[in-house]
Design a protein around this motif. Structure first.
Motif, PDB file in Angstrom:
ATOM      1  N   LEU A 183       0.829  -1.206   0.000  1.00 28.23           N
ATOM      2  CA  LEU A 183       0.000   0.000   0.000  1.00 28.23           C
ATOM      3  C   LEU A 183       0.866   1.260   0.000  1.00 28.23           C
ATOM      4  N   ASP A 184       1.971   1.219   0.741  1.00 25.36           N
ATOM      5  CA  ASP A 184       2.880   2.366   0.772  1.00 25.36           C
ATOM      6  C   ASP A 184       3.475   2.646  -0.604  1.00 25.36           C
ATOM      7  N   LEU A 185       3.854   1.577  -1.319  1.00 24.38           N
ATOM      8  CA  LEU A 185       4.383   1.746  -2.678  1.00 24.38           C
ATOM      9  C   LEU A 185       3.346   2.416  -3.581  1.00 24.38           C
ATOM     10  N   TYR A 186       2.124   1.959  -3.449  1.00 24.80           N
ATOM     11  CA  TYR A 186       1.025   2.510  -4.248  1.00 24.80           C
ATOM     12  C   TYR A 186       0.809   3.988  -3.937  1.00 24.80           C
ATOM     13  N   GLU A 187       0.749   4.324  -2.645  1.00 19.91           N
ATOM     14  CA  GLU A 187       0.502   5.712  -2.244  1.00 19.91           C
ATOM     15  C   GLU A 187       1.665   6.618  -2.658  1.00 19.91           C
ATOM     16  N   TYR A 188       2.874   6.090  -2.585  1.00 19.48           N
ATOM     17  CA  TYR A 188       4.047   6.873  -2.998  1.00 19.48           C
ATOM     18  C   TYR A 188       3.947   7.224  -4.486  1.00 19.48           C
ATOM     19  N   GLU A 227       4.900 -13.303  -7.044  1.00 20.42           N
ATOM     20  CA  GLU A 227       4.689 -12.477  -5.854  1.00 20.42           C
ATOM     21  C   GLU A 227       5.646 -11.289  -5.768  1.00 20.42           C
ATOM     22  N   GLU A 228       6.553 -11.196  -6.707  1.00 18.22           N
ATOM     23  CA  GLU A 228       7.453 -10.040  -6.701  1.00 18.22           C
ATOM     24  C   GLU A 228       6.683  -8.813  -7.196  1.00 18.22           C
ATOM     25  N   VAL A 229       6.797  -7.726  -6.459  1.00 19.11           N
ATOM     26  CA  VAL A 229       6.101  -6.487  -6.835  1.00 19.11           C
ATOM     27  C   VAL A 229       6.975  -5.698  -7.790  1.00 19.11           C
ATOM     28  N   LEU A 230       6.434  -5.417  -8.974  1.00 17.67           N
ATOM     29  CA  LEU A 230       7.164  -4.676  -9.988  1.00 17.67           C
ATOM     30  C   LEU A 230       6.716  -3.218 -10.012  1.00 17.67           C
ATOM     31  N   THR A 231       7.662  -2.325 -10.212  1.00 18.87           N
ATOM     32  CA  THR A 231       7.344  -0.899 -10.359  1.00 18.87           C
ATOM     33  C   THR A 231       8.083  -0.359 -11.576  1.00 18.87           C
ATOM     34  N   SER A 232       7.498   0.664 -12.196  1.00 18.11           N
ATOM     35  CA  SER A 232       8.157   1.268 -13.356  1.00 18.11           C
ATOM     36  C   SER A 232       9.287   2.165 -12.880  1.00 18.11           C
ATOM     37  N   TYR A 237       5.000   3.564 -10.839  1.00 18.77           N
ATOM     38  CA  TYR A 237       3.747   2.818 -10.809  1.00 18.77           C
ATOM     39  C   TYR A 237       3.997   1.384 -10.338  1.00 18.77           C
ATOM     40  N   VAL A 238       3.047   0.859  -9.606  1.00 18.95           N
ATOM     41  CA  VAL A 238       3.062  -0.573  -9.319  1.00 18.95           C
ATOM     42  C   VAL A 238       2.492  -1.259 -10.555  1.00 18.95           C
TER      43      VAL A 238
END
Length: 246
Positions: A183-188, A227-232, A237-238
């Motif tokens: 959630l923190d990654l998303y909000e960031y 399950e690895e969370v990818l971001t651009s 972006y998640v």
């Protein structure tokens, strides 16, 4: 490296949809056409109020001017009447009566001039009072329009606010289902981009927002565990993968 269950990652898309809907509702609330209409009407009302103050001031000043003009006429008329009474009585010396006759004649001329002034002031007062009445009618009409459009605005606000409350409640429920780190990654990302925190990813293609990936990013996407969370790299972006394999 951040990891999160696939279902939590995909839940971010539900959260994003709710946040996007909330942003659209907020924008809709700020840009309702009725708000521009109300602003225009309120500006018109202010202009009319200023004009009415000026018109009433002019009418009041003109009334005082008329009262003075009437008093001047009455003063001359009374003096002429007193002199005429003496002439009619025939009392006094002959030269005094001749002087009174001359003064009565002069007073008659003076009265005629003053009555012209009085008439001119009366006409100006009539015009000033008509202007006050006209502006009063316009003010009442604008006030009625403001009240009608304000009621329309409030009704639209109520509809939007009710939907926004539902979206906010659902958003809180969905956010509670997502892990804190994810959630923190998303909000960031949302803070960085002004609202967009997660995008759906089908293979190397994103939905809704065009994201250009570097070769290293594409390789990382292909090699990442479910399950690895990818971001651009560029926007943060998640990247929520929706491939059947995941």
């Amino acid at each position: 490296m951040t990891t999160a269950p696939v279902k939590d990652q995909r839940r971010l898309l539900d959260l994003q949809a709710l946040d996007t809907r909330a942003a659209k509702l907020a924008h809709q609330r700020r840009t309702l056409p009725v708000l521009a209409t109300l602003a225009e009407l309120e500006g018109r009302a202010e202009d009319l109020h200023r004009a009415q103050v000026e018109a009433k001031t002019l009418a009041s000043d003109t009334r005082r001017e008329l009262a003075k003009a009437e008093a001047d006429v009455e003063q001359v008329r009374s003096r002429a009447a007193r002199h005429q009474a003496k002439l009619d009585a025939g009392t006094g010396l002959s030269r005094e009566l001749v002087a009174l006759q001359d003064e009565v004649a002069q007073l008659a001329k003076r009265q005629a001039v003053l009555e012209e002034v009085q008439l001119e002031v009366m006409e100006r007062l009539e015009a000033a009072e008509a202007r006050v009445a006209e502006l009063d009618m316009q003010e009442k009409a604008v006030t009625a329009d403001v009240e009608r459009h304000a009621a329309d605005r409030d009704a639209q606000f109520a509809t939007i606010d009710a939907e926004l409350a539902d979206v906010t409640a659902e958003r809180a429920r969905v956010a509670d289902e997502i892990g804190e780190e994810l959630l923190d990654l998303y909000e960031y990302a949302r803070r960085r981009t002004g609202g967009l925190g997660a995008v759906a990813l089908h293979g190397h293609r994103t939905d809704g927002s065009q994201v250009d990936f570097s070769l290293s990013e594409l390789a990382a996407i292909d090699a990442a565990a479910p399950e690895e969370v990818l971001t651009s790299e560029e926007h943060g972006y998640v990247l929520v993968r929706l491939d059947d394999a995941t």
